[in-house]
Design a protein around this motif. Structure first.
Motif, short mmCIF file in Angstrom:
data_model
loop_
_atom_site.label_atom_id
_atom_site.label_comp_id
_atom_site.label_asym_id
_atom_site.label_seq_id
_atom_site.Cartn_x
_atom_site.Cartn_y
_atom_site.Cartn_z
N VAL A 122 16.78 33.07 41.55
CA VAL A 122 16.20 34.41 41.55
C VAL A 122 14.86 34.34 40.83
N LEU A 123 13.82 34.89 41.46
CA LEU A 123 12.52 35.02 40.82
C LEU A 123 12.22 36.50 40.67
N LEU A 124 12.07 36.94 39.43
CA LEU A 124 11.85 38.35 39.12
C LEU A 124 10.68 38.47 38.16
N ASP A 125 9.55 38.96 38.68
CA ASP A 125 8.32 39.04 37.91
C ASP A 125 7.94 37.65 37.43
N LYS A 126 7.94 37.42 36.13
CA LYS A 126 7.54 36.11 35.62
C LYS A 126 8.73 35.33 35.05
N VAL A 127 9.93 35.69 35.49
CA VAL A 127 11.15 35.07 34.98
C VAL A 127 12.01 34.55 36.13
N GLY A 128 12.65 33.40 35.90
CA GLY A 128 13.54 32.84 36.90
C GLY A 128 14.95 32.70 36.37
N TYR A 129 15.91 32.76 37.27
CA TYR A 129 17.33 32.58 36.95
C TYR A 129 17.93 31.66 38.00
N ALA A 130 18.79 30.75 37.57
CA ALA A 130 19.42 29.84 38.52
C ALA A 130 20.92 29.78 38.26
N ALA A 131 21.69 29.62 39.33
CA ALA A 131 23.13 29.44 39.22
C ALA A 131 23.54 28.40 40.25
N HIS A 132 24.49 27.53 39.87
CA HIS A 132 24.89 26.51 40.84
C HIS A 132 26.33 26.07 40.65
N VAL A 133 26.84 25.49 41.73
CA VAL A 133 28.17 24.88 41.75
C VAL A 133 28.05 23.60 42.56
N GLY A 134 28.47 22.47 41.99
CA GLY A 134 28.41 21.20 42.73
C GLY A 134 27.15 20.42 42.43
N ILE A 179 32.04 15.09 43.76
CA ILE A 179 31.76 16.32 43.02
C ILE A 179 33.05 16.89 42.44
N LEU A 180 32.90 17.60 41.32
CA LEU A 180 34.05 18.14 40.60
C LEU A 180 34.25 19.63 40.84
N ARG A 181 33.26 20.29 41.37
CA ARG A 181 33.37 21.72 41.67
C ARG A 181 32.72 22.00 43.03
N ALA A 182 33.29 22.95 43.74
CA ALA A 182 32.70 23.40 45.00
C ALA A 182 33.12 24.83 45.25
N VAL A 183 32.34 25.55 46.00
CA VAL A 183 32.66 26.93 46.35
C VAL A 183 33.60 26.93 47.54
N GLY A 184 34.75 27.60 47.38
CA GLY A 184 35.69 27.78 48.48
C GLY A 184 36.87 26.85 48.51
N THR A 185 36.88 25.82 47.68
CA THR A 185 37.99 24.86 47.72
C THR A 185 39.18 25.30 46.87
N GLN A 186 38.95 26.22 45.94
CA GLN A 186 40.02 26.77 45.11
C GLN A 186 39.80 28.27 44.97
N LYS A 187 40.82 28.99 44.53
CA LYS A 187 40.72 30.45 44.43
C LYS A 187 39.67 30.87 43.42
N ASN A 188 39.54 30.12 42.33
CA ASN A 188 38.56 30.44 41.30
C ASN A 188 37.60 29.27 41.12
N VAL A 189 36.37 29.57 40.78
CA VAL A 189 35.39 28.52 40.56
C VAL A 189 34.54 28.87 39.33
N GLU A 190 34.19 27.84 38.58
CA GLU A 190 33.32 28.03 37.42
C GLU A 190 31.87 27.88 37.87
N VAL A 191 31.11 28.93 37.68
CA VAL A 191 29.69 28.95 38.08
C VAL A 191 28.83 28.72 36.85
N GLU A 192 27.93 27.77 36.94
CA GLU A 192 27.01 27.53 35.83
C GLU A 192 25.71 28.32 36.06
N VAL A 193 25.38 29.17 35.09
CA VAL A 193 24.18 29.99 35.18
C VAL A 193 23.21 29.55 34.09
N SER A 194 21.98 29.27 34.47
CA SER A 194 21.00 28.82 33.50
C SER A 194 20.51 29.99 32.65
N GLU A 195 19.92 29.67 31.50
CA GLU A 195 19.23 30.69 30.74
C GLU A 195 17.96 31.07 31.49
#
Length: 205
Positions: A122-134, A179-195
């Motif tokens: 996400v790019l919002l004004d002069k700030v970015g945010y990232a989230a990923h799995v895998g 890979i140790l995490r993926a979206v959709g392979t289990q009911k719950n997933v841990e999402v890593e969100v950057s500062e």
């Protein structure tokens, strides 16, 4: 006497392009990408632009289905959530997409076991945010400096963090594709969100 000047506000301009390649191993392309700029000016001001890359996995065409579902669902959930912060909305959107992809995988035999990696920016004004799995990564190119901004959720990265192998050894390690995490392979997933991080003019991601 001080000179008074008026400066015109320059809004952030984001240019994006998406390209994928089937690679040298698979017969089908299981990648999906999406870049969105909201038409609603209020939503654009509060939620910014969203870019998603997903690398699907699974037998037959199910990896392609998982990655396409991911980019569509994440974008839908993200822009519908106007109550939470950007970071929380981004995290929640990936978790909600995960639940739907998982439910689809267990409700239809041809989709069983499908999943996808995800990186969202996400790019919002002069700030970015990232989230990923895998192991789909975010890189930044700034004034000639190339920086990897996310760390893979993979077996080889865990070994690296433990100090067993060097960074150079991660590139050709036998487990680099596990890979140790993926979206959709289990009911719950841990999402890593950057500062949140600063975005400067001419940054490339």
């Amino acid at each position: 006497m001080l000179e008074t000047r008026q400066f015109k506000y320059q809004p952030q301009i984001v240019k994006a392009s998406i390209a994928t390649d089937v690679g040298c191993v698979r017969e089908a392309n299981e990648d999906s990408g999406l870049h969105l700029i909201p038409n609603d000016s209020e939503i654009k001001t509060t939620r910014g632009t969203l870019t998603i890359v997903a690398d699907g996995m699974g037998g037959h065409a199910s990896g392609e289905v998982a990655s396409q579902m991911a980019v569509e669902l994440i974008s839908e959930y993200y822009y519908a959530d106007l109550e939470n912060s950007v970071a929380v909305a981004l995290q929640n959107s990936i978790q909600l997409a995960n639940e739907q992809i998982f439910e689809t995988s267990i409700s239809d035999e041809k989709y069983f076991g499908m999943g996808t990696t995800v990186i969202a920016l996400v790019l919002l004004d002069k700030v970015g945010y990232a989230a990923h799995v895998g192991d789909s990564r975010l890189y930044r190119l700034r004034v000639g400096d190339f920086e990897q901004m996310t760390m893979d959720h993979s077996q080889v990265m865990e070994i690296f963090k433990q100090g067993i192998i060097s960074w150079e050894e991660t590139k050709n390690h036998d487990d680099k594709n596990v890979i140790l995490r993926a979206v959709g392979t289990q009911k719950n997933v841990e999402v890593e969100v950057s500062e949140a991080f600063q975005v400067e003019p001419n940054d490339e991601f």
